[in-house]
Design a protein around this motif. Structure first.
Motif, PDB file in Angstrom:
ATOM      1  N   LYS A 114       1.330   3.853  -3.299  1.00  0.00           N
ATOM      2  CA  LYS A 114       1.013   5.281  -3.154  1.00  0.00           C
ATOM      3  C   LYS A 114       2.224   6.146  -3.507  1.00  0.00           C
ATOM      4  O   LYS A 114       2.104   7.158  -4.212  1.00  0.00           O
ATOM      5  CB  LYS A 114       0.590   5.579  -1.711  1.00  0.00           C
ATOM      6  N   GLU A 120      -6.229   7.182 -12.888  1.00  0.00           N
ATOM      7  CA  GLU A 120      -6.864   7.345 -11.580  1.00  0.00           C
ATOM      8  C   GLU A 120      -7.004   5.984 -10.913  1.00  0.00           C
ATOM      9  O   GLU A 120      -7.504   5.043 -11.533  1.00  0.00           O
ATOM     10  CB  GLU A 120      -8.248   7.993 -11.731  1.00  0.00           C
ATOM     11  N   TYR A 121      -6.556   5.874  -9.665  1.00  0.00           N
ATOM     12  CA  TYR A 121      -6.554   4.561  -9.000  1.00  0.00           C
ATOM     13  C   TYR A 121      -6.596   4.769  -7.493  1.00  0.00           C
ATOM     14  O   TYR A 121      -5.799   5.536  -6.941  1.00  0.00           O
ATOM     15  CB  TYR A 121      -5.294   3.785  -9.401  1.00  0.00           C
ATOM     16  N   ASP A 122      -7.503   4.099  -6.820  1.00  0.00           N
ATOM     17  CA  ASP A 122      -7.655   4.232  -5.371  1.00  0.00           C
ATOM     18  C   ASP A 122      -6.844   3.133  -4.677  1.00  0.00           C
ATOM     19  O   ASP A 122      -7.293   1.991  -4.543  1.00  0.00           O
ATOM     20  CB  ASP A 122      -9.140   4.120  -4.990  1.00  0.00           C
ATOM     21  N   VAL A 123      -5.642   3.471  -4.231  1.00  0.00           N
ATOM     22  CA  VAL A 123      -4.733   2.501  -3.602  1.00  0.00           C
ATOM     23  C   VAL A 123      -5.328   1.950  -2.309  1.00  0.00           C
ATOM     24  O   VAL A 123      -5.282   0.740  -2.054  1.00  0.00           O
ATOM     25  CB  VAL A 123      -3.349   3.139  -3.337  1.00  0.00           C
ATOM     26  N   ASP A 124      -5.885   2.831  -1.479  1.00  0.00           N
ATOM     27  CA  ASP A 124      -6.436   2.401  -0.188  1.00  0.00           C
ATOM     28  C   ASP A 124      -7.586   1.414  -0.376  1.00  0.00           C
ATOM     29  O   ASP A 124      -7.691   0.425   0.364  1.00  0.00           O
ATOM     30  CB  ASP A 124      -6.914   3.605   0.619  1.00  0.00           C
ATOM     31  N   LYS A 125      -8.422   1.672  -1.365  1.00  0.00           N
ATOM     32  CA  LYS A 125      -9.546   0.770  -1.646  1.00  0.00           C
ATOM     33  C   LYS A 125      -9.038  -0.604  -2.078  1.00  0.00           C
ATOM     34  O   LYS A 125      -9.552  -1.643  -1.646  1.00  0.00           O
ATOM     35  CB  LYS A 125     -10.433   1.374  -2.738  1.00  0.00           C
ATOM     36  N   ASP A 149      -7.636  -2.391   0.992  1.00  0.00           N
ATOM     37  CA  ASP A 149      -8.725  -2.870   1.858  1.00  0.00           C
ATOM     38  C   ASP A 149      -9.371  -4.133   1.285  1.00  0.00           C
ATOM     39  O   ASP A 149      -9.746  -5.040   2.041  1.00  0.00           O
ATOM     40  CB  ASP A 149      -9.784  -1.777   2.029  1.00  0.00           C
ATOM     41  N   GLN A 199       0.838  -1.204   0.000  1.00  0.00           N
ATOM     42  CA  GLN A 199       0.000   0.000   0.000  1.00  0.00           C
ATOM     43  C   GLN A 199       0.875   1.257   0.000  1.00  0.00           C
ATOM     44  O   GLN A 199       0.647   2.197  -0.767  1.00  0.00           O
ATOM     45  CB  GLN A 199      -0.916  -0.032   1.222  1.00  0.00           C
ATOM     46  N   ARG A 204       2.952   6.295  -7.213  1.00  0.00           N
ATOM     47  CA  ARG A 204       1.957   7.137  -7.892  1.00  0.00           C
ATOM     48  C   ARG A 204       2.253   8.619  -7.651  1.00  0.00           C
ATOM     49  O   ARG A 204       2.030   9.440  -8.544  1.00  0.00           O
ATOM     50  CB  ARG A 204       0.543   6.775  -7.452  1.00  0.00           C
TER      51      ARG A 204
END
Length: 343
Positions: free
Chosen positions: A26, A55-60, A63, A22, A29
């Motif tokens: 991040k 666009e990319y949601d690392v935290d999602k 999780d 994670q 990026r």
């Protein structure tokens, strides 16, 4: 660059690996790389058309990996292979794979072997040196042969060793640990025969081979070696006990000082031994070597970590910070030195 960050896996260090991945994802990026997380064990149900989105949601994504952890034990009972669906196909599309795996099936050279056979570039050491460094018994033999100071110790095999400590000509206290474990899982200190037998039972519950070595009382240190060159020494001072799993990952349980409060001569000596250990195991790109130093200033190299923790507060990032390199720059640096393998 298009980068796959492999994290998770099926080792006892799965959760730590997800945290490393994670952080790395991040950071990359932030440096404008198109990095995405991928769990090599659970894989991806389908190969997306756009594998490396802007666009990319690392935290999602992290999780979602953690949610899969509850299915790990059940899946391991029925699955024969390691790699989940589409993993290798996706990795082939990347410019490089950043290995944020820790422990078995990740740090031991097995994943590296497959990636080599598939022609996939990755960070860190190759299969042979990864496997040697993962095995603490082999590491000890190599260190002894190459003049790297290490505590006196022996390797014992389950069912083929004596439970009587006196048979091995060593004195208490000793430390007992699985040969190929990580994050101090299954590690115990034994001060007498009763504790020794309990420690053997604990260590053998994880693996069939264990290392028993003289317990050194003293200060604990770690030294990163990047591209063959040692970084500043960091001292780890647990508030209670030794640097075990709890102290490694529970916030506030250790005081970490970098650069360590050592004389210039002792610092250079420890860095020299770190570089020697790195070279002895034929490591590549980067590694972290752990040390103990007793009250007389005698140094002992315990082991080499070929894929050490890479959360923003892990030890190597702290050492890099001491030379003016921030966490995203470090992640990029580890890719840069890893690509040298392929030149």
């Amino acid at each position: 660059m298009n980068i796959i960050v492999l994290a998770g896996g099926n080792s006892t260090e799965r959760e730590v690996s997800i945290a490393s991945g994670q952080g790395v994802c991040k950071a990359l990026r932030e440096r404008n790389h198109k990095a995405v997380l991928l769990d090599p064990y659970f894989g991806a149900s389908q190969k997306e058309e756009n594998l490396f989105p802007t666009e990319y949601d690392v935290d999602k994504a992290a999780d979602a990996m953690r949610e899969m952890s509850s299915k790990l034990e059940e899946t391991m009972k029925t699955r024969k292979g390691f790699f989940g669906p589409n993993v290798l196909e996706i990795c082939k599309e990347a410019d490089i794979v950043f290995l944020a795996l820790h422990g078995a099936n990740g740090e031991d050279g097995k994943v590296q072997s497959v990636l080599d056979l598939m022609g996939i570039k990755y960070t860190g050491s190759g299969p042979l040196s990864s496997g040697m460094a993962m095995d603490k018994g082999i590491t000890k033999m190599v260190f002894e042969a190459k003049g790297v100071p290490t505590p006196k110790g022996i390797t014992l095999e389950k069912g083929k060793c004596s439970s009587q400590f006196a048979d091995y000509g060593m004195g208490f206290p000793v430390i007992v640990k699985p040969c190929c474990g990580g994050s101090s899982v299954g590690v115990c200190i034994a001060n007498n025969q009763t504790e020794y037998q309990a420690a053997l039972l604990e260590a053998f519950s994880y693996e069939n081979e264990v290392v028993v070595e003289q317990f050194i009382t003293g200060r604990e240190f770690s030294v990163a070696v990047v591209d063959g060159k040692a970084y500043p020494v960091i001292e780890i001072a647990p508030l209670q006990g030794f640097y075990d799993y709890k102290n490694k990952y529970q916030a506030g349980s250790c005081v970490e000082t970098c650069p360590a409060d050592l004389s210039s001569a002792l610092t250079k000596e420890m860095q020299k031994y770190a570089e020697m250990g790195y070279k002895a195991l034929n490591l590549q790109a980067y590694a972290r070597l752990d040390f103990l130093m007793d009250d007389e200033g005698n140094m002992y190299c315990l082991e080499a970590n070929t894929l050490p923790g890479m959360t923003p507060t892990s030890l190597i990032p702290q050492e890099a910070k001491a030379i003016g390199m921030d966490y995203p720059q470090l992640c990029e640096k580890l890719i840069e030195v890893s690509l040298k393998k392929y030149q």
